[in-house]
Design a protein around this motif. Structure first.
Motif, PDB file in Angstrom:
ATOM      1  N   THR A  52       5.595 -15.710 -18.029  1.00  0.00           N
ATOM      2  CA  THR A  52       5.141 -14.226 -18.376  1.00  0.00           C
ATOM      3  C   THR A  52       6.306 -12.946 -18.045  1.00  0.00           C
ATOM      4  O   THR A  52       6.805 -13.202 -17.008  1.00  0.00           O
ATOM      5  CB  THR A  52       3.791 -13.656 -17.457  1.00  0.00           C
ATOM      6  N   ALA A  53       6.735 -12.228 -18.992  1.00  0.00           N
ATOM      7  CA  ALA A  53       7.797 -11.173 -18.681  1.00  0.00           C
ATOM      8  C   ALA A  53       7.328 -10.050 -18.295  1.00  0.00           C
ATOM      9  O   ALA A  53       5.997  -9.534 -18.662  1.00  0.00           O
ATOM     10  CB  ALA A  53       8.518 -11.140 -19.921  1.00  0.00           C
ATOM     11  N   GLY A  54       7.898  -9.316 -17.571  1.00  0.00           N
ATOM     12  CA  GLY A  54       7.617  -7.746 -17.196  1.00  0.00           C
ATOM     13  C   GLY A  54       6.666  -7.641 -15.941  1.00  0.00           C
ATOM     14  O   GLY A  54       6.117  -8.720 -15.402  1.00  0.00           O
ATOM     15  N   PRO A  55       6.405  -6.419 -15.355  1.00  0.00           N
ATOM     16  CA  PRO A  55       5.547  -6.341 -14.346  1.00  0.00           C
ATOM     17  C   PRO A  55       4.216  -6.810 -14.566  1.00  0.00           C
ATOM     18  O   PRO A  55       3.759  -6.586 -15.692  1.00  0.00           O
ATOM     19  CB  PRO A  55       5.826  -4.861 -13.843  1.00  0.00           C
ATOM     20  N   THR A  56       3.407  -7.160 -13.425  1.00  0.00           N
ATOM     21  CA  THR A  56       2.046  -7.867 -13.773  1.00  0.00           C
ATOM     22  C   THR A  56       1.316  -7.590 -12.325  1.00  0.00           C
ATOM     23  O   THR A  56       1.904  -7.599 -11.142  1.00  0.00           O
ATOM     24  CB  THR A  56       2.163  -9.217 -14.234  1.00  0.00           C
ATOM     25  N   ASN A  57      -0.002  -7.377 -12.450  1.00  0.00           N
ATOM     26  CA  ASN A  57      -0.823  -7.369 -11.154  1.00  0.00           C
ATOM     27  C   ASN A  57      -1.248  -8.651 -10.958  1.00  0.00           C
ATOM     28  O   ASN A  57      -2.405  -9.094 -10.272  1.00  0.00           O
ATOM     29  CB  ASN A  57      -1.846  -6.314 -11.402  1.00  0.00           C
ATOM     30  N   GLN A  58      -1.106  -9.829 -11.866  1.00  0.00           N
ATOM     31  CA  GLN A  58      -1.474 -11.059 -11.668  1.00  0.00           C
ATOM     32  C   GLN A  58      -0.714 -11.895 -10.748  1.00  0.00           C
ATOM     33  O   GLN A  58       0.617 -11.763 -10.661  1.00  0.00           O
ATOM     34  CB  GLN A  58      -1.746 -11.811 -12.787  1.00  0.00           C
ATOM     35  N   PHE A  59      -1.131 -12.987 -10.655  1.00  0.00           N
ATOM     36  CA  PHE A  59      -0.240 -14.151  -9.686  1.00  0.00           C
ATOM     37  C   PHE A  59       0.302 -15.254 -10.602  1.00  0.00           C
ATOM     38  O   PHE A  59      -0.394 -15.834 -11.407  1.00  0.00           O
ATOM     39  CB  PHE A  59      -1.116 -14.688  -8.605  1.00  0.00           C
ATOM     40  N   SER A  60       1.606 -15.413 -10.383  1.00  0.00           N
ATOM     41  CA  SER A  60       2.170 -16.632 -11.050  1.00  0.00           C
ATOM     42  C   SER A  60       2.094 -17.854 -10.005  1.00  0.00           C
ATOM     43  O   SER A  60       1.643 -17.821  -8.898  1.00  0.00           O
ATOM     44  CB  SER A  60       3.740 -16.283 -11.241  1.00  0.00           C
ATOM     45  N   ALA A  61       2.070 -18.990 -10.608  1.00  0.00           N
ATOM     46  CA  ALA A  61       2.181 -20.180  -9.838  1.00  0.00           C
ATOM     47  C   ALA A  61       3.177 -20.348  -8.655  1.00  0.00           C
ATOM     48  O   ALA A  61       2.900 -20.774  -7.457  1.00  0.00           O
ATOM     49  CB  ALA A  61       2.221 -21.442 -10.748  1.00  0.00           C
ATOM     50  N   THR A  62       4.160 -19.441  -9.044  1.00  0.00           N
ATOM     51  CA  THR A  62       5.087 -19.640  -8.006  1.00  0.00           C
ATOM     52  C   THR A  62       4.636 -18.653  -6.647  1.00  0.00           C
ATOM     53  O   THR A  62       4.983 -18.867  -5.463  1.00  0.00           O
ATOM     54  CB  THR A  62       6.632 -18.795  -8.475  1.00  0.00           C
ATOM     55  N   ASP A  63       4.200 -17.440  -7.034  1.00  0.00           N
ATOM     56  CA  ASP A  63       3.464 -16.660  -6.028  1.00  0.00           C
ATOM     57  C   ASP A  63       2.597 -17.262  -5.185  1.00  0.00           C
ATOM     58  O   ASP A  63       2.874 -17.201  -3.726  1.00  0.00           O
ATOM     59  CB  ASP A  63       2.792 -15.325  -6.717  1.00  0.00           C
ATOM     60  N   VAL A  64       1.771 -18.157  -5.899  1.00  0.00           N
ATOM     61  CA  VAL A  64       0.735 -18.822  -5.003  1.00  0.00           C
ATOM     62  C   VAL A  64       1.461 -20.005  -4.177  1.00  0.00           C
ATOM     63  O   VAL A  64       1.129 -20.116  -3.122  1.00  0.00           O
ATOM     64  CB  VAL A  64      -0.376 -19.291  -6.076  1.00  0.00           C
ATOM     65  N   ALA A  65       2.350 -20.692  -4.884  1.00  0.00           N
ATOM     66  CA  ALA A  65       2.763 -21.766  -3.897  1.00  0.00           C
ATOM     67  C   ALA A  65       3.684 -21.246  -2.761  1.00  0.00           C
ATOM     68  O   ALA A  65       3.585 -21.681  -1.598  1.00  0.00           O
ATOM     69  CB  ALA A  65       3.802 -22.462  -4.983  1.00  0.00           C
ATOM     70  N   TRP A  66       4.319 -19.943  -2.906  1.00  0.00           N
ATOM     71  CA  TRP A  66       4.924 -19.314  -1.725  1.00  0.00           C
ATOM     72  C   TRP A  66       3.772 -18.993  -0.721  1.00  0.00           C
ATOM     73  O   TRP A  66       4.340 -19.129   0.421  1.00  0.00           O
ATOM     74  CB  TRP A  66       5.564 -18.365  -2.329  1.00  0.00           C
ATOM     75  N   LEU A  67       2.794 -18.458  -1.138  1.00  0.00           N
ATOM     76  CA  LEU A  67       1.994 -17.909  -0.148  1.00  0.00           C
ATOM     77  C   LEU A  67       1.437 -19.183   0.534  1.00  0.00           C
ATOM     78  O   LEU A  67       1.222 -19.025   2.023  1.00  0.00           O
ATOM     79  CB  LEU A  67       0.880 -16.999  -0.984  1.00  0.00           C
ATOM     80  N   GLN A  68       1.157 -20.384   0.037  1.00  0.00           N
ATOM     81  CA  GLN A  68       0.583 -21.432   0.555  1.00  0.00           C
ATOM     82  C   GLN A  68       1.477 -21.840   1.451  1.00  0.00           C
ATOM     83  O   GLN A  68       1.135 -22.488   2.771  1.00  0.00           O
ATOM     84  CB  GLN A  68      -0.002 -22.553  -0.544  1.00  0.00           C
ATOM     85  N   LEU A  69       2.680 -22.072   1.152  1.00  0.00           N
ATOM     86  CA  LEU A  69       3.558 -22.788   2.102  1.00  0.00           C
ATOM     87  C   LEU A  69       3.933 -21.867   3.291  1.00  0.00           C
ATOM     88  O   LEU A  69       4.254 -22.096   4.245  1.00  0.00           O
ATOM     89  CB  LEU A  69       5.203 -22.900   1.364  1.00  0.00           C
ATOM     90  N   THR A  70       3.878 -20.638   2.971  1.00  0.00           N
ATOM     91  CA  THR A  70       4.005 -19.618   4.150  1.00  0.00           C
ATOM     92  C   THR A  70       2.873 -19.806   5.044  1.00  0.00           C
ATOM     93  O   THR A  70       3.006 -19.788   6.336  1.00  0.00           O
ATOM     94  CB  THR A  70       4.011 -18.201   3.588  1.00  0.00           C
ATOM     95  N   VAL A  71       1.668 -19.645   4.663  1.00  0.00           N
ATOM     96  CA  VAL A  71       0.463 -20.112   5.629  1.00  0.00           C
ATOM     97  C   VAL A  71       0.784 -21.337   6.431  1.00  0.00           C
ATOM     98  O   VAL A  71       0.426 -21.463   7.535  1.00  0.00           O
ATOM     99  CB  VAL A  71      -0.802 -20.255   4.823  1.00  0.00           C
ATOM    100  N   ALA A  72       1.192 -22.322   5.629  1.00  0.00           N
ATOM    101  CA  ALA A  72       1.302 -23.723   6.242  1.00  0.00           C
ATOM    102  C   ALA A  72       2.344 -23.674   7.297  1.00  0.00           C
ATOM    103  O   ALA A  72       2.187 -24.309   8.506  1.00  0.00           O
ATOM    104  CB  ALA A  72       1.710 -24.794   5.331  1.00  0.00           C
ATOM    105  N   MET A  73       3.561 -23.163   7.034  1.00  0.00           N
ATOM    106  CA  MET A  73       4.778 -23.120   8.112  1.00  0.00           C
ATOM    107  C   MET A  73       4.371 -22.208   9.339  1.00  0.00           C
ATOM    108  O   MET A  73       4.591 -22.270  10.230  1.00  0.00           O
ATOM    109  CB  MET A  73       5.900 -22.528   7.173  1.00  0.00           C
ATOM    110  N   THR A  74       3.706 -21.064   9.191  1.00  0.00           N
ATOM    111  CA  THR A  74       3.374 -20.258  10.066  1.00  0.00           C
ATOM    112  C   THR A  74       2.211 -20.844  11.217  1.00  0.00           C
ATOM    113  O   THR A  74       2.261 -20.688  12.239  1.00  0.00           O
ATOM    114  CB  THR A  74       2.639 -18.737   9.485  1.00  0.00           C
ATOM    115  N   GLU A  75       1.235 -21.581  10.524  1.00  0.00           N
ATOM    116  CA  GLU A  75       0.212 -22.399  11.454  1.00  0.00           C
ATOM    117  C   GLU A  75       0.903 -23.210  12.126  1.00  0.00           C
ATOM    118  O   GLU A  75       0.447 -23.602  13.324  1.00  0.00           O
ATOM    119  CB  GLU A  75      -0.844 -22.908  10.441  1.00  0.00           C
ATOM    120  N   ARG A  76       1.966 -23.982  11.696  1.00  0.00           N
ATOM    121  CA  ARG A  76       2.862 -24.777  12.628  1.00  0.00           C
ATOM    122  C   ARG A  76       3.557 -24.267  13.690  1.00  0.00           C
ATOM    123  O   ARG A  76       3.787 -24.548  14.530  1.00  0.00           O
ATOM    124  CB  ARG A  76       3.642 -25.703  11.743  1.00  0.00           C
TER     125      ARG A  76
END
Length: 211
Positions: A52-76
């Motif tokens: 998807t091009a241009g600004p959006t208020n929705q989440f891409s798969a990359t956004d979600v993957a980064w958030l998930q890994l951030t949670v996992a790393m922080t919990e460790r």
């Protein structure tokens, strides 16, 4: 069934980095177009095609993957910081652990809120994974049996690895993420991570005689 989407190679490389599944050398850029990737691999919910091009208020798969890994790393990381007061009397280390621990708890809450907003599953897809920047159960056990200078050395190594990986994947999210609040969060994580890495470097330097 959704139609498959073609994912640009730069974002495929970012996805590999963010999910932490590739632990070797960076994948060289291809000279031919990548194969189509099925949209079913993306998390459920309001996640648009990565292209998807241009600004959006929705989440891409990359956004979600980064958030998930951030949670996992922080919990460790948090258990490492929590044991600092009982393992050392060094005031500099206690201040560092209190400051970084408070900031990371805020980051953890922020990442979880954004994941909830994205509609991604509440489960941790990195449960049981030992990836760059993550402290393993075995390493935690060694830390619990250490104190003083030995503890400082080990804790410093783990914190440095965590911060360096956070900066690395946060930079990737800034470049390839689509959700404004998530990329802004990544920018803040990168900025804070670089500041703490500089402080750690200063703490590691031996004192200069006469100063």
């Amino acid at each position: 069934m959704r139609a498959p989407v073609t994912v640009p190679m730069p974002l495929l490389l970012v996805a590999a980095l963010v999910t932490g599944c590739a632990t070797g050398s960076p994948v060289p850029a291809r000279t031919t177009p990548p194969p189509a990737a099925p949209a079913a691999a993306a998390p459920p919910g309001p996640v648009p095609a990565i292209g998807t091009a241009g600004p959006t208020n929705q989440f891409s798969a990359t956004d979600v993957a980064w958030l998930q890994l951030t949670v996992a790393m922080t919990e460790r990381l948090l258990p490492v910081l929590d044991m600092v007061p009982s393992r050392t009397t060094d005031p500099a280390w206690r201040r560092l652990a209190a400051r970084v621990g408070a900031a990371h708890r805020e980051d953890l809450s922020r990442a979880r809120r954004l994941l909830t907003e994205s509609g991604a599953p509440a489960t941790n897809p990195h449960e049981g994974h030992d990836m760059p920047g993550m402290v393993t159960d075995e390493e935690l056990a060694v830390l619990r049996s250490s104190s003083g200078l030995a503890f400082h050395r080990l804790a410093g190594q783990h914190l440095r690895a965590h911060l360096a990986q956070s900066v690395r994947i946060g930079t990737a999210e800034q470049r390839a993420g689509l959700h404004p609040a998530t990329t802004a969060f990544a920018r803040a994580v990168v900025r804070a991570g670089n500041v703490e890495l500089t402080r750690l470097e200063r703490m590691d330097r031996p004192p200069i005689p006469g100063r």
